[in-house]
Design an enzyme around this catalytic site. Structure first.
Site, PDB file in Angstrom:
ATOM      1  N   ASP A  66      36.061  24.445  38.567  1.00  0.00           N
ATOM      2  CA  ASP A  66      36.800  25.364  37.709  1.00  0.00           C
ATOM      3  C   ASP A  66      36.300  26.748  38.114  1.00  0.00           C
ATOM      4  O   ASP A  66      35.144  27.048  38.085  1.00  0.00           O
ATOM      5  CB  ASP A  66      36.199  24.876  36.241  1.00  0.00           C
ATOM      6  CG  ASP A  66      36.710  26.018  35.127  1.00  0.00           C
ATOM      7  OD1 ASP A  66      37.348  27.194  35.621  1.00  0.00           O
ATOM      8  OD2 ASP A  66      36.785  25.828  33.797  1.00  0.00           O
ATOM      9  N   ASN A  93      43.961  31.459  45.128  1.00  0.00           N
ATOM     10  CA  ASN A  93      45.181  31.033  44.646  1.00  0.00           C
ATOM     11  C   ASN A  93      45.155  30.622  43.154  1.00  0.00           C
ATOM     12  O   ASN A  93      46.382  30.714  42.338  1.00  0.00           O
ATOM     13  CB  ASN A  93      45.825  30.054  45.459  1.00  0.00           C
ATOM     14  CG  ASN A  93      47.135  29.313  44.712  1.00  0.00           C
ATOM     15  OD1 ASN A  93      48.014  29.891  44.808  1.00  0.00           O
ATOM     16  ND2 ASN A  93      46.843  28.043  44.473  1.00  0.00           N
ATOM     17  N   TYR A 162      49.187  37.968  31.770  1.00  0.00           N
ATOM     18  CA  TYR A 162      49.204  37.335  33.068  1.00  0.00           C
ATOM     19  C   TYR A 162      49.702  38.616  34.072  1.00  0.00           C
ATOM     20  O   TYR A 162      49.051  38.972  35.005  1.00  0.00           O
ATOM     21  CB  TYR A 162      50.558  36.688  33.168  1.00  0.00           C
ATOM     22  CG  TYR A 162      50.976  36.194  34.609  1.00  0.00           C
ATOM     23  CD1 TYR A 162      50.073  34.963  35.276  1.00  0.00           C
ATOM     24  CD2 TYR A 162      51.925  36.454  35.268  1.00  0.00           C
ATOM     25  CE1 TYR A 162      50.157  34.685  36.641  1.00  0.00           C
ATOM     26  CE2 TYR A 162      52.362  36.185  36.533  1.00  0.00           C
ATOM     27  CZ  TYR A 162      51.527  35.213  37.357  1.00  0.00           C
ATOM     28  OH  TYR A 162      51.870  34.900  38.264  1.00  0.00           O
ATOM     29  N   LYS A 166      47.446  40.385  36.947  1.00  0.00           N
ATOM     30  CA  LYS A 166      48.019  40.660  38.429  1.00  0.00           C
ATOM     31  C   LYS A 166      47.644  41.945  39.129  1.00  0.00           C
ATOM     32  O   LYS A 166      47.591  42.288  40.007  1.00  0.00           O
ATOM     33  CB  LYS A 166      49.305  39.970  38.508  1.00  0.00           C
ATOM     34  CG  LYS A 166      49.394  38.543  38.246  1.00  0.00           C
ATOM     35  CD  LYS A 166      48.751  37.825  39.130  1.00  0.00           C
ATOM     36  CE  LYS A 166      48.518  36.135  39.263  1.00  0.00           C
ATOM     37  NZ  LYS A 166      47.657  35.502  40.120  1.00  0.00           N
TER      38      LYS A 166
END
Length: 257
Positions: A66, A93, A162, A166
Site C-alpha cells: 500500500d 504508477n 484526482y 495530477k
C-alpha cells in the site's frame, strides 16, 4: 521468485500498481525487454497474475504494497535492493480516482484524503525511497517515471481530487528532475488519456462531458502506453523525456470544454 539476489546484469525496476491496467502492461513490456521487475500493488492475487503473464523465465518478485503506508514502501524498496542489488527505474504508477461524478460541494474530506494519500503521498514516498537507493548505489543514478494524466492539463467534470493530485504530480516530477541532476537521477512524466483499463471502462458506455452530456469516448490499448514508458526507461541517463502525452487519437481532449 525467491528473495535471493537475481542476475544483476539486467536492468532493474519497481513498478507500482502492477496488478492491472497500465502498471501490468508496463511490467510486461519491461520483462519482455529483459528487465528484472519488482511488482507492487495492494492485492497479492493480481500481482501473481502479472507475474504469470510475464512467463516462467521472467525475473520478477511480487511485493504486496500500500503505497500510502511508509512501512510498506520501505519494505518494497528493501526487497528490490535485496533481490536485485540495485535499482535503475521506478515507474510511479499506483493511483486512485475516488468517487465518480461527485460535485465538489459534496465530496467528503475522507474521500479527498484517500485520493491524496495514494496519488500524492504514495508517489512521494516511492520516489523518495527510489531516490535514496539511486543516490547511494554504485554506479550512481537511475530514472523515475511518474504516471500523470491528461487531467494535469484539462480536468473532467466532478474530478477535483484526482485533477488536483495530477497537477501535484507534475510539481513532484519537476522537483525530482531538478534535485536529481547532481546524482544522475533523471525524472520524467507520462500523461495518459483513455487507456483501456478498469478505471476507464465507463468510457465505453458514456461519460460526463463539460457541456453536461454523456458521450462514449474512444480508448487505446494499455500496451501502447507501455511502449512509450519502455522507450523513456531505456534512454541513457544523459537524456530525459521530461513530459510525454499519450492518448486515444480521437478522444475529446484537445477540444475539452
Amino acid at each position: 521468485m525467491s528473495n535471493k539476489l537475481l542476475n544483476s546484469a539486467s536492468k532493474t525496476a519497481v513498478v507500482t500498481g502492477a496488478g492491472s491496467g497500465i502498471g501490468r502492461a508496463v511490467a510486461l513490456a519491461l520483462t519482455g525487454a529483459g528487465w528484472s521487475v519488482a511488482l507492487a500493488g495492494r492485492r497479492p492475487e493480481p500481482l501473481a497474475e502479472t507475474a504469470a503473464l510475464a512467463g516462467k523465465n521472467a525475473r520478477v518478485i511480487t511485493v504486496p504494497t500500500d503505497v500510502s503506508r511508509p512501512e510498506d514502501v520501505d519494505g518494497l524498496f528493501s526487497s528490490a535492493r535485496e533481490c536485485f542489488g540495485r535499482l535503475d527505474l521506478l515507474f510511479n504508477n499506483a493511483g486512485a480516482f475516488g468517487p465518480r461524478s461527485v460535485p465538489v460541494e459534496d465530496l467528503s474530506v475522507e474521500d479527498w484524503r484517500s485520493v491524496v494519500d495514494v496519488n500524492v503521498t504514495g508517489a512521494f514516498l516511492c520516489a523518495q525511497a527510489a531516490y535514496r537507493l539511486m543516490k547511494a548505489q554504485d554506479p550512481q543514478g537511475g530514472r523515475i517515471i511518474n504516471n500523470g494524466s491528461v487531467s494535469a492539463h484539462a480536468p473532467r467534470p466532478h474530478s477535483v481530487a484526482y485533477t488536483a493530485t495530477k497537477h501535484a504530480m507534475t510539481g513532484l516530477t519537476k522537483s525530482l528532475s531538478l534535485d536529481g541532476r547532481p546524482y544522475r537521477i533523471a525524472c520524467g512524466q507520462i500523461d495518459v488519456g483513455n487507456a483501456a483499463t478498469d478505471m476507464t471502462e465507463r468510457m465505453r458506455t458514456g461519460t460526463l462531458q463539460a457541456n453536461g452530456e454523456l458521450a462514449v469516448e474512444p480508448v487505446m490499448a494499455a500496451a501502447d502506453v507501455a511502449r512509450t514508458v519502455l522507450h523513456m526507461a531505456e534512454l541513457p541517463l544523459e537524456a530525459n523525456m521530461q513530459f510525454a502525452t499519450v492518448l486515444a487519437t480521437a478522444m475529446p481532449y484537445v477540444g475539452r470544454g
